[in-house]
Design a protein around this motif. Structure first.
Motif, PDB file in Angstrom:
ATOM      1  N   LEU A   1      26.623 -29.575  -4.957  1.00  0.00           N
ATOM      2  CA  LEU A   1      26.274 -29.895  -3.582  1.00  0.00           C
ATOM      3  C   LEU A   1      26.115 -28.636  -2.735  1.00  0.00           C
ATOM      4  O   LEU A   1      25.299 -28.611  -1.807  1.00  0.00           O
ATOM      5  N   VAL A   2      26.877 -27.589  -3.043  1.00  0.00           N
ATOM      6  CA  VAL A   2      26.724 -26.317  -2.332  1.00  0.00           C
ATOM      7  C   VAL A   2      25.313 -25.775  -2.521  1.00  0.00           C
ATOM      8  O   VAL A   2      24.693 -25.242  -1.596  1.00  0.00           O
ATOM      9  N   GLU A   3      24.774 -25.926  -3.723  1.00  0.00           N
ATOM     10  CA  GLU A   3      23.439 -25.414  -4.020  1.00  0.00           C
ATOM     11  C   GLU A   3      22.332 -26.292  -3.463  1.00  0.00           C
ATOM     12  O   GLU A   3      21.183 -25.840  -3.372  1.00  0.00           O
ATOM     13  N   ARG A   4      22.658 -27.533  -3.066  1.00  0.00           N
ATOM     14  CA  ARG A   4      21.613 -28.469  -2.633  1.00  0.00           C
ATOM     15  C   ARG A   4      21.654 -28.818  -1.159  1.00  0.00           C
ATOM     16  O   ARG A   4      20.607 -28.942  -0.519  1.00  0.00           O
ATOM     17  N   VAL A   5      22.845 -29.025  -0.599  1.00  0.00           N
ATOM     18  CA  VAL A   5      22.918 -29.585   0.747  1.00  0.00           C
ATOM     19  C   VAL A   5      23.591 -28.673   1.768  1.00  0.00           C
ATOM     20  O   VAL A   5      23.561 -28.980   2.963  1.00  0.00           O
ATOM     21  N   SER A   6      24.224 -27.580   1.364  1.00  0.00           N
ATOM     22  CA  SER A   6      24.930 -26.735   2.314  1.00  0.00           C
ATOM     23  C   SER A   6      23.953 -26.022   3.241  1.00  0.00           C
ATOM     24  O   SER A   6      22.744 -25.920   2.971  1.00  0.00           O
ATOM     25  N   ASN A   7      24.454 -25.514   4.353  1.00  0.00           N
ATOM     26  CA  ASN A   7      23.623 -24.747   5.276  1.00  0.00           C
ATOM     27  C   ASN A   7      23.039 -23.514   4.615  1.00  0.00           C
ATOM     28  O   ASN A   7      21.914 -23.107   4.912  1.00  0.00           O
ATOM     29  N   ALA A   8      23.799 -22.899   3.708  1.00  0.00           N
ATOM     30  CA  ALA A   8      23.341 -21.680   3.057  1.00  0.00           C
ATOM     31  C   ALA A   8      22.132 -21.919   2.172  1.00  0.00           C
ATOM     32  O   ALA A   8      21.340 -21.004   1.936  1.00  0.00           O
ATOM     33  N   SER A   9      21.953 -23.131   1.678  1.00  0.00           N
ATOM     34  CA  SER A   9      20.860 -23.430   0.754  1.00  0.00           C
ATOM     35  C   SER A   9      19.568 -23.841   1.461  1.00  0.00           C
ATOM     36  O   SER A   9      18.552 -24.060   0.807  1.00  0.00           O
ATOM     37  N   GLN A  10      19.593 -23.938   2.785  1.00  0.00           N
ATOM     38  CA  GLN A  10      18.423 -24.388   3.527  1.00  0.00           C
ATOM     39  C   GLN A  10      17.501 -23.214   3.871  1.00  0.00           C
ATOM     40  O   GLN A  10      17.927 -22.058   3.907  1.00  0.00           O
ATOM     41  N   VAL A  11      16.259 -23.525   4.126  1.00  0.00           N
ATOM     42  CA  VAL A  11      15.297 -22.512   4.560  1.00  0.00           C
ATOM     43  C   VAL A  11      15.571 -22.164   6.023  1.00  0.00           C
ATOM     44  O   VAL A  11      15.817 -23.053   6.852  1.00  0.00           O
ATOM     45  N   ALA A  12      15.538 -20.865   6.350  1.00  0.00           N
ATOM     46  CA  ALA A  12      15.767 -20.428   7.723  1.00  0.00           C
ATOM     47  C   ALA A  12      14.622 -20.901   8.612  1.00  0.00           C
ATOM     48  O   ALA A  12      13.457 -20.542   8.391  1.00  0.00           O
ATOM     49  N   THR A  13      14.924 -21.706   9.596  1.00  0.00           N
ATOM     50  CA  THR A  13      13.887 -22.237  10.489  1.00  0.00           C
ATOM     51  C   THR A  13      13.546 -21.269  11.617  1.00  0.00           C
ATOM     52  O   THR A  13      12.413 -21.254  12.093  1.00  0.00           O
ATOM     53  N   HIS A  14      14.508 -20.466  12.061  1.00  0.00           N
ATOM     54  CA  HIS A  14      14.275 -19.497  13.131  1.00  0.00           C
ATOM     55  C   HIS A  14      14.099 -18.117  12.504  1.00  0.00           C
ATOM     56  O   HIS A  14      15.070 -17.427  12.196  1.00  0.00           O
ATOM     57  N   ASP A  15      12.861 -17.708  12.282  1.00  0.00           N
ATOM     58  CA  ASP A  15      12.587 -16.432  11.621  1.00  0.00           C
ATOM     59  C   ASP A  15      11.553 -15.582  12.362  1.00  0.00           C
ATOM     60  O   ASP A  15      11.070 -14.595  11.832  1.00  0.00           O
ATOM     61  N   VAL A  16      11.209 -15.972  13.595  1.00  0.00           N
ATOM     62  CA  VAL A  16      10.265 -15.202  14.401  1.00  0.00           C
ATOM     63  C   VAL A  16      11.042 -14.343  15.385  1.00  0.00           C
ATOM     64  O   VAL A  16      11.828 -14.864  16.197  1.00  0.00           O
ATOM     65  N   THR A  17      10.830 -13.028  15.338  1.00  0.00           N
ATOM     66  CA  THR A  17      11.572 -12.113  16.209  1.00  0.00           C
ATOM     67  C   THR A  17      10.646 -11.298  17.117  1.00  0.00           C
ATOM     68  O   THR A  17      11.087 -10.310  17.696  1.00  0.00           O
TER      69      THR A  17
END
Length: 421
Positions: free
Chosen positions: A176-192
Protein backbone atom coordinates in the motif's frame (compact mmCIF):
# COMPACT_ATOMS: atom_id res chain seq x y z
CA UNK A 1 -23.60 -16.48 8.02
CA UNK A 2 -26.04 -14.68 5.74
CA UNK A 3 -28.55 -13.01 8.03
CA UNK A 4 -31.11 -12.65 5.25
CA UNK A 5 -31.35 -16.43 4.87
CA UNK A 6 -31.06 -17.40 8.54
CA UNK A 7 -33.47 -19.91 10.00
CA UNK A 8 -36.30 -18.74 12.25
CA UNK A 9 -35.24 -18.25 15.87
CA UNK A 10 -35.98 -20.88 18.45
CA UNK A 11 -38.97 -20.36 20.62
CA UNK A 12 -38.22 -18.78 23.93
CA UNK A 13 -35.13 -16.91 22.77
CA UNK A 14 -36.02 -13.87 20.66
CA UNK A 15 -39.51 -13.42 22.18
CA UNK A 16 -37.80 -12.48 25.44
CA UNK A 17 -35.73 -9.93 23.61
CA UNK A 18 -38.86 -8.54 21.99
CA UNK A 19 -40.44 -8.20 25.41
CA UNK A 20 -37.38 -6.34 26.72
CA UNK A 21 -37.21 -4.22 23.60
CA UNK A 22 -40.87 -3.26 23.83
CA UNK A 23 -40.76 -2.20 27.48
CA UNK A 24 -42.12 1.31 28.00
CA UNK A 25 -39.60 4.11 28.37
CA UNK A 26 -38.78 5.11 31.97
CA UNK A 27 -40.42 8.19 33.42
CA UNK A 28 -38.31 11.33 32.95
CA UNK A 29 -37.84 13.12 36.26
CA UNK A 30 -35.17 15.37 37.73
CA UNK A 31 -34.05 12.53 40.00
CA UNK A 32 -33.70 10.07 37.11
CA UNK A 33 -31.89 12.68 35.03
CA UNK A 34 -29.23 13.36 37.66
CA UNK A 35 -28.92 9.65 38.43
CA UNK A 36 -28.26 8.96 34.75
CA UNK A 37 -25.64 11.71 34.50
CA UNK A 38 -23.92 10.38 37.62
CA UNK A 39 -23.87 6.85 36.18
CA UNK A 40 -22.34 8.06 32.90
CA UNK A 41 -19.56 10.09 34.55
CA UNK A 42 -18.64 7.52 37.20
CA UNK A 43 -18.96 4.48 34.93
CA UNK A 44 -21.66 2.86 37.00
CA UNK A 45 -23.55 2.20 33.80
CA UNK A 46 -20.97 -0.44 32.86
CA UNK A 47 -22.70 -2.85 35.22
CA UNK A 48 -25.58 -2.91 32.78
CA UNK A 49 -24.85 -4.21 29.31
CA UNK A 50 -26.21 -2.42 26.27
CA UNK A 51 -29.15 -3.70 24.23
CA UNK A 52 -26.83 -4.63 21.39
CA UNK A 53 -24.52 -6.57 23.73
CA UNK A 54 -27.52 -8.44 25.20
CA UNK A 55 -28.69 -9.36 21.74
CA UNK A 56 -25.28 -10.60 20.66
CA UNK A 57 -24.99 -12.71 23.82
CA UNK A 58 -28.41 -14.33 23.33
CA UNK A 59 -27.70 -15.00 19.67
CA UNK A 60 -24.37 -16.62 20.54
CA UNK A 61 -26.09 -18.92 23.02
CA UNK A 62 -28.88 -19.80 20.63
CA UNK A 63 -26.61 -20.34 17.62
CA UNK A 64 -29.06 -18.71 15.19
CA UNK A 65 -29.03 -15.42 13.31
CA UNK A 66 -31.01 -12.48 14.69
CA UNK A 67 -34.18 -11.24 13.04
CA UNK A 68 -33.95 -8.17 10.84
CA UNK A 69 -36.22 -6.08 13.09
CA UNK A 70 -33.65 -6.26 15.95
CA UNK A 71 -30.58 -5.20 14.03
CA UNK A 72 -29.41 -5.02 10.45
CA UNK A 73 -26.11 -5.89 8.78
CA UNK A 74 -24.91 -2.33 9.44
CA UNK A 75 -24.53 -3.15 13.13
CA UNK A 76 -21.64 -5.53 12.60
CA UNK A 77 -18.07 -4.59 11.57
CA UNK A 78 -17.38 -5.55 7.97
CA UNK A 79 -13.62 -6.18 7.85
CA UNK A 80 -12.41 -9.24 5.90
CA UNK A 81 -11.33 -12.27 7.98
CA UNK A 82 -7.80 -12.86 9.24
CA UNK A 83 -5.32 -14.79 7.12
CA UNK A 84 -5.42 -18.58 7.35
CA UNK A 85 -2.53 -21.02 7.47
CA UNK A 86 -2.94 -22.18 3.87
CA UNK A 87 -0.84 -20.35 1.26
CA UNK A 88 -3.67 -20.45 -1.27
CA UNK A 89 -6.13 -19.11 1.28
CA UNK A 90 -3.62 -16.39 2.22
CA UNK A 91 -3.47 -15.23 -1.39
CA UNK A 92 -7.27 -15.15 -1.58
CA UNK A 93 -7.47 -13.30 1.73
CA UNK A 94 -4.89 -10.77 0.53
CA UNK A 95 -6.87 -10.16 -2.66
CA UNK A 96 -10.07 -9.77 -0.65
CA UNK A 97 -8.27 -7.37 1.65
CA UNK A 98 -6.93 -5.18 -1.17
CA UNK A 99 -10.34 -5.09 -2.85
CA UNK A 100 -12.23 -4.19 0.34
CA UNK A 101 -14.58 -1.21 0.18
CA UNK A 102 -15.26 1.43 2.82
CA UNK A 103 -17.70 0.18 5.48
CA UNK A 104 -20.74 1.90 6.87
CA UNK A 105 -19.83 3.03 10.37
CA UNK A 106 -21.83 1.72 13.31
CA UNK A 107 -24.06 4.32 14.97
CA UNK A 108 -22.68 5.57 18.29
CA UNK A 109 -25.79 4.26 20.01
CA UNK A 110 -25.07 0.67 18.97
CA UNK A 111 -22.47 0.16 21.70
CA UNK A 112 -22.00 1.58 25.20
CA UNK A 113 -18.68 -0.22 25.67
CA UNK A 114 -15.61 -1.02 23.59
CA UNK A 115 -16.21 -3.89 21.18
CA UNK A 116 -12.82 -5.38 22.10
CA UNK A 117 -12.04 -4.82 25.79
CA UNK A 118 -15.64 -4.07 26.89
CA UNK A 119 -14.58 -0.84 28.64
CA UNK A 120 -17.56 1.45 29.21
CA UNK A 121 -17.55 4.72 27.31
CA UNK A 122 -17.41 7.87 29.44
CA UNK A 123 -16.93 11.55 28.66
CA UNK A 124 -13.28 12.65 28.37
CA UNK A 125 -11.72 9.56 29.96
CA UNK A 126 -12.97 6.90 27.53
CA UNK A 127 -14.47 8.19 24.31
CA UNK A 128 -15.72 6.36 21.23
CA UNK A 129 -13.46 5.87 18.21
CA UNK A 130 -14.54 4.30 14.93
CA UNK A 131 -12.20 1.93 13.15
CA UNK A 132 -11.75 3.29 9.63
CA UNK A 133 -11.50 -0.20 8.15
CA UNK A 134 -14.30 -2.19 9.77
CA UNK A 135 -16.53 0.59 11.11
CA UNK A 136 -16.66 -0.81 14.66
CA UNK A 137 -16.57 1.27 17.85
CA UNK A 138 -13.59 1.00 20.20
CA UNK A 139 -11.89 2.86 23.01
CA UNK A 140 -8.68 4.77 22.35
CA UNK A 141 -6.54 2.01 23.86
CA UNK A 142 -7.88 -0.55 21.40
CA UNK A 143 -7.57 1.73 18.36
CA UNK A 144 -4.09 3.21 18.65
CA UNK A 145 -2.74 1.73 15.42
CA UNK A 146 -2.68 3.64 12.15
CA UNK A 147 -2.48 1.95 8.75
CA UNK A 148 -2.82 2.75 5.10
CA UNK A 149 -6.15 1.53 3.74
CA UNK A 150 -6.87 -0.24 0.40
CA UNK A 151 -7.20 1.74 -2.83
CA UNK A 152 -11.00 1.98 -2.81
CA UNK A 153 -10.90 3.96 0.46
CA UNK A 154 -9.12 6.83 -1.37
CA UNK A 155 -7.08 7.74 1.70
CA UNK A 156 -3.39 8.59 1.22
CA UNK A 157 -2.48 8.95 4.88
CA UNK A 158 -2.47 6.30 7.65
CA UNK A 159 -5.88 6.02 9.29
CA UNK A 160 -6.92 4.97 12.79
CA UNK A 161 -7.90 1.30 12.99
CA UNK A 162 -8.70 -1.20 15.74
CA UNK A 163 -6.14 -3.76 16.91
CA UNK A 164 -7.74 -6.62 14.94
CA UNK A 165 -7.78 -4.65 11.69
CA UNK A 166 -4.22 -3.51 12.33
CA UNK A 167 -3.15 -7.18 12.31
CA UNK A 168 -5.12 -7.75 9.09
CA UNK A 169 -3.56 -4.78 7.31
CA UNK A 170 0.01 -5.14 8.54
CA UNK A 171 1.10 -7.74 5.91
CA UNK A 172 0.03 -5.51 3.00
CA UNK A 173 1.37 -2.17 4.26
CA UNK A 174 4.51 -2.24 2.10
CA UNK A 175 2.37 -2.80 -0.98
CA UNK A 176 0.00 0.00 0.00
CA UNK A 177 2.95 2.35 0.60
CA UNK A 178 3.98 1.83 -3.02
CA UNK A 179 0.43 2.35 -4.35
CA UNK A 180 -1.62 4.74 -2.24
CA UNK A 181 0.73 6.78 -0.02
CA UNK A 182 1.39 10.47 -0.66
CA UNK A 183 4.98 9.64 -1.58
CA UNK A 184 3.85 7.42 -4.47
CA UNK A 185 1.70 10.10 -6.14
CA UNK A 186 2.71 12.37 -8.99
CA UNK A 187 3.61 15.90 -7.86
CA UNK A 188 0.74 18.14 -8.96
CA UNK A 189 2.42 21.46 -8.06
CA UNK A 190 5.59 21.56 -10.17
CA UNK A 191 5.48 25.02 -11.81
CA UNK A 192 7.89 27.52 -10.23
CA UNK A 193 7.93 30.33 -12.81
CA UNK A 194 6.02 33.62 -12.55
CA UNK A 195 2.93 32.10 -14.15
CA UNK A 196 2.14 30.55 -10.75
CA UNK A 197 1.30 32.84 -7.82
CA UNK A 198 2.55 30.35 -5.22
CA UNK A 199 6.08 30.61 -6.65
CA UNK A 200 6.37 34.32 -5.87
CA UNK A 201 6.76 33.89 -2.13
CA UNK A 202 7.40 30.77 -0.10
CA UNK A 203 5.37 30.36 3.07
CA UNK A 204 7.45 29.97 6.25
CA UNK A 205 5.08 27.29 7.53
CA UNK A 206 4.57 24.23 5.34
CA UNK A 207 1.63 22.09 6.42
CA UNK A 208 2.62 18.97 4.46
CA UNK A 209 5.63 17.32 2.86
CA UNK A 210 4.20 18.10 -0.57
CA UNK A 211 4.30 21.80 0.28
CA UNK A 212 7.84 21.49 1.64
CA UNK A 213 8.96 19.80 -1.58
CA UNK A 214 7.48 22.63 -3.63
CA UNK A 215 9.07 25.30 -1.42
CA UNK A 216 12.50 23.63 -1.63
CA UNK A 217 12.19 23.21 -5.40
CA UNK A 218 11.24 26.86 -5.79
CA UNK A 219 14.15 28.04 -3.61
CA UNK A 220 16.72 25.87 -5.41
CA UNK A 221 15.60 26.93 -8.87
CA UNK A 222 15.55 30.60 -7.87
CA UNK A 223 19.08 30.37 -6.50
CA UNK A 224 20.29 28.51 -9.58
CA UNK A 225 18.90 31.26 -11.83
CA UNK A 226 20.56 34.03 -9.82
CA UNK A 227 23.83 32.08 -9.71
CA UNK A 228 23.73 31.77 -13.51
CA UNK A 229 23.18 35.49 -13.96
CA UNK A 230 25.63 36.61 -11.26
CA UNK A 231 28.38 34.01 -10.68
CA UNK A 232 29.71 35.93 -7.67
CA UNK A 233 26.46 35.08 -5.83
CA UNK A 234 26.50 31.38 -6.75
CA UNK A 235 27.48 28.59 -4.35
CA UNK A 236 31.16 27.76 -5.02
CA UNK A 237 31.65 24.62 -7.10
CA UNK A 238 34.11 23.25 -4.53
CA UNK A 239 31.41 23.44 -1.85
CA UNK A 240 28.86 21.71 -4.05
CA UNK A 241 31.20 18.87 -5.03
CA UNK A 242 31.89 17.98 -1.42
CA UNK A 243 28.29 18.23 -0.21
CA UNK A 244 26.94 15.24 1.72
CA UNK A 245 23.48 16.69 1.97
CA UNK A 246 21.31 19.78 1.66
CA UNK A 247 18.74 21.38 3.96
CA UNK A 248 16.30 23.96 2.60
CA UNK A 249 14.39 26.16 5.04
CA UNK A 250 12.05 29.15 4.68
CA UNK A 251 12.30 31.27 7.83
CA UNK A 252 10.43 34.43 8.84
CA UNK A 253 12.33 36.79 11.18
CA UNK A 254 11.21 40.06 12.76
CA UNK A 255 12.10 42.27 15.70
CA UNK A 256 14.14 45.14 17.04
CA UNK A 257 17.39 44.27 18.84
CA UNK A 258 15.81 40.97 19.88
CA UNK A 259 14.46 39.07 16.88
CA UNK A 260 12.31 35.98 16.64
CA UNK A 261 12.34 33.49 13.79
CA UNK A 262 10.22 30.53 12.78
CA UNK A 263 10.07 28.32 9.72
CA UNK A 264 9.91 24.85 8.19
CA UNK A 265 11.70 22.95 5.45
CA UNK A 266 13.31 19.65 4.56
CA UNK A 267 16.67 17.92 4.52
CA UNK A 268 17.98 15.45 1.95
CA UNK A 269 21.19 13.41 1.96
CA UNK A 270 23.58 12.50 -0.84
CA UNK A 271 24.37 8.83 -1.19
CA UNK A 272 27.80 7.41 -1.99
CA UNK A 273 26.79 6.74 -5.60
CA UNK A 274 25.85 10.41 -6.08
CA UNK A 275 22.07 9.93 -5.95
CA UNK A 276 19.83 11.63 -3.41
CA UNK A 277 17.90 10.08 -0.56
CA UNK A 278 14.24 10.67 0.21
CA UNK A 279 13.49 14.02 1.94
CA UNK A 280 12.79 14.41 5.64
CA UNK A 281 10.70 17.29 7.04
CA UNK A 282 12.18 19.66 9.65
CA UNK A 283 11.13 22.77 11.58
CA UNK A 284 13.15 25.63 13.05
CA UNK A 285 12.58 28.25 15.76
CA UNK A 286 15.05 30.64 17.34
CA UNK A 287 16.11 33.98 18.77
CA UNK A 288 18.67 36.59 17.78
CA UNK A 289 20.28 39.54 19.57
CA UNK A 290 22.22 42.45 18.17
CA UNK A 291 22.08 45.78 16.39
CA UNK A 292 19.21 44.94 14.05
CA UNK A 293 15.69 45.96 13.22
CA UNK A 294 12.98 45.10 10.69
CA UNK A 295 11.59 41.88 9.24
CA UNK A 296 12.49 39.46 6.48
CA UNK A 297 11.43 36.21 4.88
CA UNK A 298 14.46 34.12 3.92
CA UNK A 299 14.99 30.95 1.91
CA UNK A 300 18.02 29.17 3.36
CA UNK A 301 20.08 26.57 1.53
CA UNK A 302 22.32 24.79 4.02
CA UNK A 303 25.09 22.75 2.44
CA UNK A 304 26.01 19.83 4.70
CA UNK A 305 29.68 19.16 4.15
CA UNK A 306 30.17 16.01 6.22
CA UNK A 307 28.35 12.86 7.34
CA UNK A 308 28.32 14.32 10.85
CA UNK A 309 26.25 17.25 9.59
CA UNK A 310 23.74 14.86 8.02
CA UNK A 311 23.55 12.88 11.26
CA UNK A 312 22.86 16.10 13.15
CA UNK A 313 19.71 16.53 11.05
CA UNK A 314 18.87 12.83 11.48
CA UNK A 315 18.47 13.25 15.22
CA UNK A 316 15.34 14.24 17.07
CA UNK A 317 16.56 17.77 17.80
CA UNK A 318 19.70 19.86 17.46
CA UNK A 319 20.84 23.38 18.29
CA UNK A 320 22.54 25.94 16.06
CA UNK A 321 24.63 28.89 17.21
CA UNK A 322 26.28 31.37 14.88
CA UNK A 323 26.87 34.93 13.73
CA UNK A 324 24.83 36.56 11.02
CA UNK A 325 25.19 39.60 8.77
CA UNK A 326 21.98 40.73 7.05
CA UNK A 327 21.39 43.39 4.44
CA UNK A 328 17.96 43.41 2.83
CA UNK A 329 16.59 46.23 0.67
CA UNK A 330 13.74 45.52 -1.72
CA UNK A 331 12.65 42.08 -2.96
CA UNK A 332 16.08 40.39 -3.04
CA UNK A 333 18.83 40.49 -0.44
CA UNK A 334 22.00 38.69 0.53
CA UNK A 335 22.82 37.02 3.79
CA UNK A 336 26.01 35.32 4.89
CA UNK A 337 26.04 32.98 7.86
CA UNK A 338 28.30 30.47 9.53
CA UNK A 339 27.08 28.29 12.37
CA UNK A 340 27.85 25.24 14.46
CA UNK A 341 25.18 22.62 15.07
CA UNK A 342 25.05 20.12 17.92
CA UNK A 343 22.42 17.57 18.92
CA UNK A 344 21.70 13.93 19.61
CA UNK A 345 22.72 13.10 16.02
CA UNK A 346 26.18 14.66 16.24
CA UNK A 347 28.08 17.96 16.01
CA UNK A 348 29.13 19.64 12.77
CA UNK A 349 29.46 22.95 10.91
CA UNK A 350 27.66 23.84 7.69
CA UNK A 351 27.51 26.64 5.15
CA UNK A 352 24.36 28.71 4.62
CA UNK A 353 23.32 30.51 1.44
CA UNK A 354 20.11 32.44 1.19
CA UNK A 355 17.83 34.82 -0.63
CA UNK A 356 15.67 37.21 1.38
CA UNK A 357 12.25 38.77 0.80
CA UNK A 358 11.90 41.87 2.97
CA UNK A 359 8.88 43.40 4.59
CA UNK A 360 10.09 46.78 5.72
CA UNK A 361 9.22 47.97 9.19
CA UNK A 362 11.90 50.60 9.81
CA UNK A 363 11.74 54.26 8.75
CA UNK A 364 14.54 53.77 6.23
CA UNK A 365 12.70 50.92 4.54
CA UNK A 366 15.39 48.27 5.00
CA UNK A 367 16.35 45.40 7.23
CA UNK A 368 19.95 45.69 8.42
CA UNK A 369 21.81 44.16 11.29
CA UNK A 370 24.63 42.15 12.77
CA UNK A 371 23.55 39.62 15.36
CA UNK A 372 24.26 36.45 17.25
CA UNK A 373 21.69 33.82 16.36
CA UNK A 374 20.52 30.74 18.21
CA UNK A 375 17.95 28.28 16.93
CA UNK A 376 16.50 24.86 17.50
CA UNK A 377 15.89 22.48 14.58
CA UNK A 378 13.71 19.43 15.07
CA UNK A 379 12.39 16.68 12.82
CA UNK A 380 8.68 16.56 11.98
CA UNK A 381 7.81 12.92 12.55
CA UNK A 382 4.07 13.34 11.94
CA UNK A 383 4.69 15.00 8.57
CA UNK A 384 7.04 12.20 7.54
CA UNK A 385 4.54 9.54 8.64
CA UNK A 386 1.68 11.11 6.67
CA UNK A 387 3.84 11.40 3.56
CA UNK A 388 5.44 7.94 3.54
CA UNK A 389 2.45 6.09 5.00
CA UNK A 390 4.55 4.51 7.75
CA UNK A 391 3.91 5.42 11.38
CA UNK A 392 7.33 4.08 12.39
CA UNK A 393 9.42 5.99 9.85
CA UNK A 394 12.43 7.87 11.28
CA UNK A 395 14.59 10.63 9.83
CA UNK A 396 17.66 8.38 10.14
CA UNK A 397 16.02 5.69 8.00
CA UNK A 398 14.95 8.24 5.40
CA UNK A 399 18.36 9.91 5.05
CA UNK A 400 20.28 6.64 5.13
CA UNK A 401 18.51 5.43 1.97
CA UNK A 402 16.20 2.85 3.53
CA UNK A 403 13.29 4.43 1.63
CA UNK A 404 13.39 4.76 -2.17
CA UNK A 405 13.21 8.15 -3.85
CA UNK A 406 9.51 9.09 -3.74
CA UNK A 407 7.68 9.81 -6.95
CA UNK A 408 6.19 12.96 -5.43
CA UNK A 409 9.69 14.48 -4.99
CA UNK A 410 10.78 14.31 -8.66
CA UNK A 411 10.62 18.13 -9.10
CA UNK A 412 13.00 18.45 -6.14
CA UNK A 413 15.48 16.00 -7.67
CA UNK A 414 15.40 17.91 -10.96
CA UNK A 415 16.17 21.17 -9.13
CA UNK A 416 19.05 19.53 -7.26
CA UNK A 417 20.43 18.22 -10.53
CA UNK A 418 20.30 21.70 -12.08
CA UNK A 419 22.11 23.21 -9.09
CA UNK A 420 24.75 20.56 -8.49
CA UNK A 421 25.66 19.45 -12.01
Amino acid sequence: MDRSSSTPPKEGVYPKIHQQHQQPAPEITIRNLFAGLYAIVTGAASKKSSDSSDRRRVVAEAGDGPPEDLWGSVLLPSAPPLFSSSAVDDVRATKTLLEAEPPQWLPDSSATSCMQCDASFRPVTCGRHHCRFCGGIFCRYCSRGRCLLPMKFREREPQRVCDACYERLEPVQRLLVERVSNASQVATHDVTDFSCMRSWLNSPLGLSMEQEIYKATNALRSYAKIGGLKPEKAIPEKVLRGAKGVAVLTIAKAGVVVTYKLGTGLVIARREDGTWSAPSAIACAGLGWGAQMGGELTDFILVLRSPEAVRAFSGRIHFALGAELSAVAGPVGRLAEADVRAGDGGTAACYSYSLSKAKNSSPTGAFVGVSVEGSVVTRRSDTNARFYGDSYVTAADILSGAYPAPRAAYPLYEALHDLFY
